[in-house]
Design an enzyme around this catalytic site. Sequence first.
Site, short mmCIF file in Angstrom:
data_model
loop_
_atom_site.label_atom_id
_atom_site.label_comp_id
_atom_site.label_asym_id
_atom_site.label_seq_id
_atom_site.Cartn_x
_atom_site.Cartn_y
_atom_site.Cartn_z
N GLU A 1 0.90 -1.16 0.14
CA GLU A 1 0.20 -0.24 -0.15
C GLU A 1 0.64 1.31 0.11
O GLU A 1 0.40 2.36 0.80
CB GLU A 1 -0.96 0.00 1.12
N GLU B 1 -5.13 -7.93 -0.81
CA GLU B 1 -5.86 -7.81 0.18
C GLU B 1 -7.38 -7.29 0.17
O GLU B 1 -7.45 -6.37 -0.66
CB GLU B 1 -5.33 -6.70 1.20
#
Length: 372
Positions: A192, A299
């Site tokens: 991320e 995810e």
Amino acid sequence: MHRIVLIIFLAGAVIFGAWAAFEKTESTSDKEVNQAESGALINRLEKLNGSGILFGHQDDLAYGIGWKYQSGGKLDSDVKRLTGSFPAILGWDLGGIGTDKNLDGVLFQNMKDLIIRGDALGAINTLSWHPFLPNDATSSWDTKTKIVKELLPEGKYHQAFNDKLDEVAHFFSALKNKEGKPIAVIFRPWHEMNGSWFWWGAKHCSPEEFKGLFIYTVDYLRNIKGLNNLVIAYSPDRMFDDKASYLTWYPGDAYVDILGVDNYHDFTENGDGPEAVVNRLKLVVDIASAKGKIAAFTETGSDKLLDSSWYTQKLGKALYANDLTKKLAYVLVWRNRDKEHFYVPFEGHPAQQDFVEFTNRKDVLLLNDIKK
Ligand code: BMA
């Protein structure tokens, strides 16, 4: 006298030659075996991809709603409680490495044992890392200091960073199966990065610094520490709309085996909607395929599953939207901390039936579906 010297010399030469040849075959075969470890996992992921998408759950064997794994005890799993099978993918996190527990309270000793037990059953383990800063701060979310370049060679915290990587390497090298062979795992560091909530995120370092950090990490683990059991995943969050923006932080084909995406937000009311989930997944698969690499939904999830048909109507529809999205190797949903923070339903929850229906699909693979 001369003859004796000659005999001793010849005998010595023969012994040395035999030893050198032995050394050579030893190291050659070691190398082949080592390369085979991560290579075999990549091959396995590619092969399984023909049958469906593997389903994974973070911390699945460590704890769930109302239970916690006790060292050496019977294996439990919230996924198994509802479906009869453990998930195919087991997610873990190394945040806190160097202490006894990870950031979510999993004892590293238990994590190690559970990775080994999971592997023995045929599951595939993936590890993310929410590292603490190697200075005085204690969390991945502490973005007060721009620290990334200080971790690289010449930086103020370079040695501290190497020490951290030594701890990570120590953990990975302890992952051995019954035969004493290293267990191959997916390692997904620096995830991320296109968001700015972590200290390695977009606003806290330049893409060049980020790539330096990623490359240094992989090089250090593979080349300095000699680990050959790591399959490396790159996983930006959802904020990309084309190939260039997806690849802004990409460290290069030599350092990445799996191209992923983390996306929770587009499934929520404030996100860009289910079409955006699909478009972004498609883009990842497209980029990965062109590179001959694996794509994954690294995810996702819906916290507390307020939408009780999220699994079939949101996730299922996104995963099986088209021929591209179907090529995703796996999907991982986040952890079941307690009844206020969970991603897999529990007995009696309104989303239970829908979850079972989703996992019953032929093309959703749990551990029972992939057992060797
Ligand atoms: C977040 C939450 C936190 C957790 C963190 C790292 O999404 O689940 O509770 O500490 O991930 O696992």
